[in-house]
Design an enzyme around this catalytic site. Structure first.
Site, PDB file in Angstrom:
ATOM      1  N   ASP A   1    -130.042  23.203  -4.806  1.00 54.32           N
ATOM      2  CA  ASP A   1    -129.360  22.527  -3.700  1.00 54.32           C
ATOM      3  C   ASP A   1    -128.401  21.478  -4.261  1.00 54.32           C
ATOM      4  O   ASP A   1    -128.821  20.520  -4.905  1.00 54.32           O
ATOM      5  CB  ASP A   1    -130.392  21.867  -2.783  1.00 54.32           C
ATOM      6  CG  ASP A   1    -129.812  21.437  -1.451  1.00 54.32           C
ATOM      7  OD1 ASP A   1    -128.638  21.004  -1.437  1.00 54.32           O
ATOM      8  OD2 ASP A   1    -130.529  21.513  -0.436  1.00 54.32           O
TER       9      ASP A   1
ATOM     10  N   SER B   1    -132.255  19.854   7.194  1.00 56.50           N
ATOM     11  CA  SER B   1    -131.264  18.928   6.672  1.00 56.50           C
ATOM     12  C   SER B   1    -131.238  17.642   7.504  1.00 56.50           C
ATOM     13  O   SER B   1    -132.231  16.933   7.588  1.00 56.50           O
ATOM     14  CB  SER B   1    -129.896  19.610   6.637  1.00 56.50           C
ATOM     15  OG  SER B   1    -128.939  18.819   5.969  1.00 56.50           O
TER      16      SER B   1
ATOM     17  N   HIS C   1    -128.203  24.734  -0.351  1.00 54.27           N
ATOM     18  CA  HIS C   1    -128.506  23.963   0.852  1.00 54.27           C
ATOM     19  C   HIS C   1    -128.471  24.803   2.129  1.00 54.27           C
ATOM     20  O   HIS C   1    -129.195  24.508   3.065  1.00 54.27           O
ATOM     21  CB  HIS C   1    -127.515  22.805   0.975  1.00 54.27           C
ATOM     22  CG  HIS C   1    -127.904  21.790   2.003  1.00 54.27           C
ATOM     23  ND1 HIS C   1    -129.047  21.021   1.892  1.00 54.27           N
ATOM     24  CD2 HIS C   1    -127.325  21.427   3.185  1.00 54.27           C
ATOM     25  CE1 HIS C   1    -129.145  20.215   2.942  1.00 54.27           C
ATOM     26  NE2 HIS C   1    -128.114  20.444   3.733  1.00 54.27           N
TER      27      HIS C   1
END
Length: 391
Positions: free
Chosen positions: A212, A147, A241
């Site tokens: 996601d 991320s 996610h």
């Protein structure tokens, strides 16, 4: 201008757990430290590292005596070392790697405040420690960015020509592109991964969930398209996610990637893999496996070196051709046998479409499901500006 950029970065991207999930305490000897509230492990060093921007970050180095490669892991938002500790330990064991994880400035027990530039200094301090304290060579390092962690990961990777490999886990094209579908890069944007990924010379694995709802899967796909050295990506069907570790294919694909990178290390020539492996950049760097069945590769794909590996499933995209082949081979069998064969082949596909990933994860040999359910590793609003309800 730099101060304005840092201020915007702090508003858009950083959410350190408050309070931190751990503390740093003295270990058995005066020269050693330990992280509290986690199970103590052997061959783990807890370190405090000074950065060039004047902060002091906390890092853990987990050694695997059987390892030849070292992973430098940059975690995502709303997580710190206390929450990541068990996952790091599992990855060290199952991937057979040494692993260093660290907290960004302002995260956990690291001093300072989070900012884009601080994270760049943070990963540099961790990498410098690997080189100077543990004697790890650049060509034996794999950078792993999750991320927001894809930002410092790609910034460092773009400046290391002999790096072994990069893993991008739910990565972002840039901070601004997460919120708005902009087509160009603006000066005030942060983590401009879209501009840095073409500078990375080593193989890159991209892992992203198709469902996601924080960072759309299109971010991972575009970054993969821009890679110089593409490795077969993993698009996890139904993955969100913060739950990709729950899916059995996550650890299986990572293990295959690490094995391929390890075995192909001796073929490296300068900053890249040997020319015969890089002629077709869309194919997997794992030469043992059949390339992905895309229309632009089937006619150009090279024969597999190890024919036994052709039938091994890797991603969902390779299940359908294999299922078709199995049905033809079993066409002369009885209807009962044919039905059993079809169910056997289709099982991985059904698992990926499951609406209950935690239940599926209980069947994983790596126990990621039980471990990951015990912590929350991401704020779902982690990329919203403060004015939109997230801090």
């Amino acid at each position: 201008m730099g101060a304005v950029t840092s201020s915007m970065a702090a508003k858009f991207a950083f959410f350190p757990p408050n309070p931190p999930s751990y503390a740093v305490a003295a270990g058995e000897s005066a020269s050693r430290m330990r992280i509290t509230d986690v199970a103590e492990r052997e061959n783990v060093d807890v370190l405090k590292l000074a950065t060039k921007r004047g902060t002091q970050i906390v890092a853990v180095y987990m050694k695997n005596p059987a390892a030849s490669l070292t992973v430098l892991y940059s975690h995502g938002n709303a997580a710190d070392l206390g929450q990541m500790y068990e996952l790091f330990s599992e990855l060290r064991i199952h991937l057979r790697v040494n692993l260093m994880g660290y907290d960004y400035s302002g995260y956990g027990q690291s001093t300072g405040k989070p900012s884009e530039q601080n994270t760049y200094a943070d990963i540099e301090a961790a990498y410098r420690c690997l080189r100077e304290t543990y004697g790890v060579r650049e060509e034996d390092v794999i950078l792993y960015g999750q991320s927001v962690g894809s930002g410092p990961t790609l910034d460092l990777a773009s400046r290391l020509p002999r790096l072994r490999a990069v893993v991008l886990h739910s990565p972002i094209l840039s901070g601004l592109r997460v919120m708005y579908p902009v087509k160009r890069t603006y000066w005030f944007d942060i983590y401009k991964n879209i501009d840095k990924i073409p500078l990375v010379e080593c193989p890159v694995l991209v892992i992203h969930g198709t469902a996601d709802d924080v960072v759309d899967c299109s971010h991972g796909k575009e970054l993969w398209e821009l890679c110089k050295e593409k490795y077969e990506p993993l698009w996890i069907k139904g993955g969100n996610h913060c739950d990709l570790e729950l899916y059995p294919e996550y650890i299986k694909h990572l293990k295959k990637f690490i094995s391929a990178i390890d075995k192909l290390g001796h073929l490296r020539n300068g900053s890249g893999l040997s020319s015969d492996l890089s002629e077709n950049p869309r194919s997997s760097t794992d030469c043992r496996d059949k390339p992905r069945p895309s229309t632009d590769q089937r006619e150009r794909s090279r024969p597999s070196i190890d024919q036994r590996e052709r039938s091994r499933p890797s991603t969902d995209q390779r299940e359908k051709p294999r299922a078709s082949t199995d049905r033809r081979e079993k066409s002369r069998a009885s209807s009962e046998s044919r039905e059993k064969g079809r169910k056997s082949v289709d099982h991985p596909e059904k698992a990926n479409n499951s609406t209950d990933p935690p239940e599926k994860a209980r069947n994983s040999i790596d126990r990621f499901g039980d471990m990951m359910r015990s912590v929350g590793l991401c704020n779902i609003d982690c990329f919203k500006p403060t004015g939109a309800g997230g801090v």
